[in-house]
Enzyme design. Sequence first.
Site, PDB file in Angstrom:
ATOM      1  N   SER A 123       0.808  -1.221   0.000  1.00 29.10           N
ATOM      2  CA  SER A 123       0.000   0.000   0.000  1.00 29.10           C
ATOM      3  C   SER A 123       0.839   1.267   0.000  1.00 29.10           C
ATOM      4  O   SER A 123       1.631   1.481  -0.902  1.00 29.10           O
ATOM      5  CB  SER A 123      -0.974  -0.038   1.172  1.00 29.10           C
ATOM      6  OG  SER A 123      -1.889   1.004   1.062  1.00 29.10           O
ATOM      7  N   HIS A 124       0.714   2.073   1.048  1.00 23.79           N
ATOM      8  CA  HIS A 124       1.374   3.373   1.089  1.00 23.79           C
ATOM      9  C   HIS A 124       2.821   3.290   1.567  1.00 23.79           C
ATOM     10  O   HIS A 124       3.507   4.308   1.600  1.00 23.79           O
ATOM     11  CB  HIS A 124       0.584   4.298   2.016  1.00 23.79           C
ATOM     12  CG  HIS A 124       0.354   3.680   3.356  1.00 23.79           C
ATOM     13  ND1 HIS A 124      -0.542   2.658   3.550  1.00 23.79           N
ATOM     14  CD2 HIS A 124       0.931   3.910   4.556  1.00 23.79           C
ATOM     15  CE1 HIS A 124      -0.523   2.286   4.813  1.00 23.79           C
ATOM     16  NE2 HIS A 124       0.371   3.019   5.448  1.00 23.79           N
ATOM     17  N   ASP A 287      -2.805   6.411  -3.334  1.00 23.55           N
ATOM     18  CA  ASP A 287      -1.636   5.764  -2.726  1.00 23.55           C
ATOM     19  C   ASP A 287      -1.100   4.635  -3.611  1.00 23.55           C
ATOM     20  O   ASP A 287      -1.563   4.439  -4.736  1.00 23.55           O
ATOM     21  CB  ASP A 287      -1.986   5.243  -1.319  1.00 23.55           C
ATOM     22  CG  ASP A 287      -2.884   4.026  -1.353  1.00 23.55           C
ATOM     23  OD1 ASP A 287      -3.652   3.879  -2.330  1.00 23.55           O
ATOM     24  OD2 ASP A 287      -2.819   3.206  -0.418  1.00 23.55           O
ATOM     25  N   ASP A 289      -1.361   1.388  -3.883  1.00 26.63           N
ATOM     26  CA  ASP A 289      -2.235   0.384  -4.503  1.00 26.63           C
ATOM     27  C   ASP A 289      -3.582   0.954  -4.931  1.00 26.63           C
ATOM     28  O   ASP A 289      -4.480   0.198  -5.302  1.00 26.63           O
ATOM     29  CB  ASP A 289      -2.425  -0.806  -3.552  1.00 26.63           C
ATOM     30  CG  ASP A 289      -3.072  -0.426  -2.243  1.00 26.63           C
ATOM     31  OD1 ASP A 289      -2.885   0.731  -1.789  1.00 26.63           O
ATOM     32  OD2 ASP A 289      -3.782  -1.268  -1.660  1.00 26.63           O
ATOM     33  N   ASP A 291      -6.098   2.519  -3.391  1.00 24.47           N
ATOM     34  CA  ASP A 291      -7.357   2.485  -2.642  1.00 24.47           C
ATOM     35  C   ASP A 291      -7.604   3.752  -1.815  1.00 24.47           C
ATOM     36  O   ASP A 291      -8.703   3.974  -1.343  1.00 24.47           O
ATOM     37  CB  ASP A 291      -7.480   1.210  -1.782  1.00 24.47           C
ATOM     38  CG  ASP A 291      -6.316   1.003  -0.833  1.00 24.47           C
ATOM     39  OD1 ASP A 291      -5.397   1.858  -0.810  1.00 24.47           O
ATOM     40  OD2 ASP A 291      -6.315  -0.028  -0.124  1.00 24.47           O
ATOM     41  N   ARG A 292      -6.576   4.593  -1.650  1.00 23.41           N
ATOM     42  CA  ARG A 292      -6.786   5.822  -0.882  1.00 23.41           C
ATOM     43  C   ARG A 292      -6.852   7.039  -1.790  1.00 23.41           C
ATOM     44  O   ARG A 292      -6.351   7.013  -2.911  1.00 23.41           O
ATOM     45  CB  ARG A 292      -5.622   6.055   0.065  1.00 23.41           C
ATOM     46  CG  ARG A 292      -5.452   4.975   1.072  1.00 23.41           C
ATOM     47  CD  ARG A 292      -4.361   5.385   2.006  1.00 23.41           C
ATOM     48  NE  ARG A 292      -4.140   4.307   2.955  1.00 23.41           N
ATOM     49  CZ  ARG A 292      -3.519   4.463   4.094  1.00 23.41           C
ATOM     50  NH1 ARG A 292      -3.030   5.647   4.422  1.00 23.41           N
ATOM     51  NH2 ARG A 292      -3.352   3.442   4.907  1.00 23.41           N
ATOM     52  N   LYS A 386     -11.744   0.052  -0.307  1.00 21.48           N
ATOM     53  CA  LYS A 386     -11.808   1.485  -0.528  1.00 21.48           C
ATOM     54  C   LYS A 386     -11.308   1.761  -1.945  1.00 21.48           C
ATOM     55  O   LYS A 386     -10.597   0.947  -2.520  1.00 21.48           O
ATOM     56  CB  LYS A 386     -11.036   2.248   0.530  1.00 21.48           C
ATOM     57  CG  LYS A 386      -9.611   1.792   0.784  1.00 21.48           C
ATOM     58  CD  LYS A 386      -9.088   2.485   2.040  1.00 21.48           C
ATOM     59  CE  LYS A 386      -7.648   2.110   2.360  1.00 21.48           C
ATOM     60  NZ  LYS A 386      -7.532   0.848   3.089  1.00 21.48           N
TER      61      LYS A 386
END
Length: 553
Positions: A123-124, A287, A289, A291-292, A386
């Site tokens: 992710s982030h 981000d 991946d 999702d944010r 998300k």
Amino acid sequence: MSISTPSAELSVQQITLAQPFQDQKPGTSGLRKSSKQFEQPHYLESFVEAVLRTLPGVEGGTLIVGGDGRYGNRRAIDVIARMAAAHGLGRLVVTTGGILSTPAASHLIRQQQAIGGIILSASHNPGGPNGDFGVKVNGANGGPAPASFTDAVFACTQQLDGYRIADSLNLNLDAAGSTHLGAMAIDVIDGVHDYLQLMQELFDFDLISTLLKGSWPMAFDAMHAVTGPYASALFEQLLGAPAGTVRNGMPLEDFGGGHPDPNLTYAKDLASLLLGSDDYRFGAACDGDGDRNMILGQRCFVNPSDSLAVLTANATLIKGYASGLAGVARSMPTSAAVDVVAKELGIDCFETPTGWKFFGNLLDAGRITLCGEESFGTGSNHIREKDGLWAVLFWLSILAKRQCSVAEVMQQHWSRFGRHYYSRHDYEGVETGKAHALYNGLRERLSSLSGEAFADGRIAKADDFAYSDPVDGSLTEKQGLRLLLEDGSRVILRLSGTGTKGATLRVYLERYVAAGGDLQQDPQQALGSMIAAADALAGIRATTGMDRPTVIT
Ligand code: VG1
Ligand code: CO
């Protein structure tokens, strides 16, 4: 497209492990470790073996695999494909270049009626040989696997004596096509197309396109992560925004050395474009991946908790949500801004622990339509994750429909519903022992705190948040220390479950000012007395040795 015929011949190696593979439990979103750790012999393989032994329906089933393009992505896809074939999987769906955002993966799992998906992302967290890698496992509903699954995987890894892996595979990920590995079909498909089609079902693209083709400059920062190819196709090709609207659109294995976390600290180039100049009307970033999302207007930062409230209040303006919302949910540390909107709309509002998996049951049961977290995550029942670009399209639709600026949307929202001043202070890289001592120390004192003076008020109740799932009745405890003040203000402390270096302490601060009150303060000032009181109570600066948080949102 090249098509090969299935062959029953598959040369499988049975690798024996000298000692059982031991590791800590997968956290909030899968197994997240340094790239170096993932490169240790048998490390990735052991985890994948446990997943393939635990996931229901592997024999003959369909599995979706892809990732955010970080260092290790292609190697992991190769390993998973060879191990899945050895475990009798029926069909593996992989995406070109191995590029697949978390929301697009969630959609594909549902669309292809897969048994689940494996998403390669931390992710982030930064990527590259010296950064982090991660493996997230999603279930058949498209959402992050529940704790019962991760617990079972963990138990399996602890007594694992070996794993099975097919010999070799020359999988060409650079073009769409179909092939076989033994009896397992492998379909390499474009990972962007189906996702964009879903977006077209939910949003009025003509409306957004008219806005973006007018003199209404927007900047989207893909942070050299997974959303680049999605955003270029979406904004510049489908919606007709000028070339250059998407910045840092090429996914890189190390995200260009950056930290693909869309906040004011790590997306500061975009933030200064929007907050420090009048050149752009709208800015957004996603981000690693995808999702944010971070939403910015001209000289206006939208707090993620407020963003969820605004989406809820304006949902019926949007094509896919015109008939209204079944309910909404937010994670516990997210501000109660959405609660006020839900109350006015007369719909249910649920408060869940941090992490998207808790929204899954509510979405599957049809109890909620929208949900979100303070950590720049918003989403809906269209998938079970998300969704960063979805949130950007939602905002663009609101702005196109209402023909006003982001700042005007916010001002009008606060003057109708009141304002939840909100901030999250992150202390990253704290020595683990010290962070736990601070946290456990406060936890032990919680019961003695009710009735105590705090900042300008008094603590009504202090507890460690526990959640009883309204759908399946499961109980999840120890989800964050809450100081609930008499006037509805809140201070929450949590230890992050996604960091890989030391511990990260998160302090969440919230104070509500009703409509008619002073709605124009700087959040850090509005929360100033609470920030000081939280520090005095928990000894944050003294224990961490830090004078200020590493990230303030
Ligand atoms: C963080 C966020 C949380 C989010 C999680 C996964 O967790 O605070 O809201 O669900 O990351 O997001 P933590 O435990 O570090 O606070 V992601 O974009 O990594 O799927
Ligand atoms: Co993410």
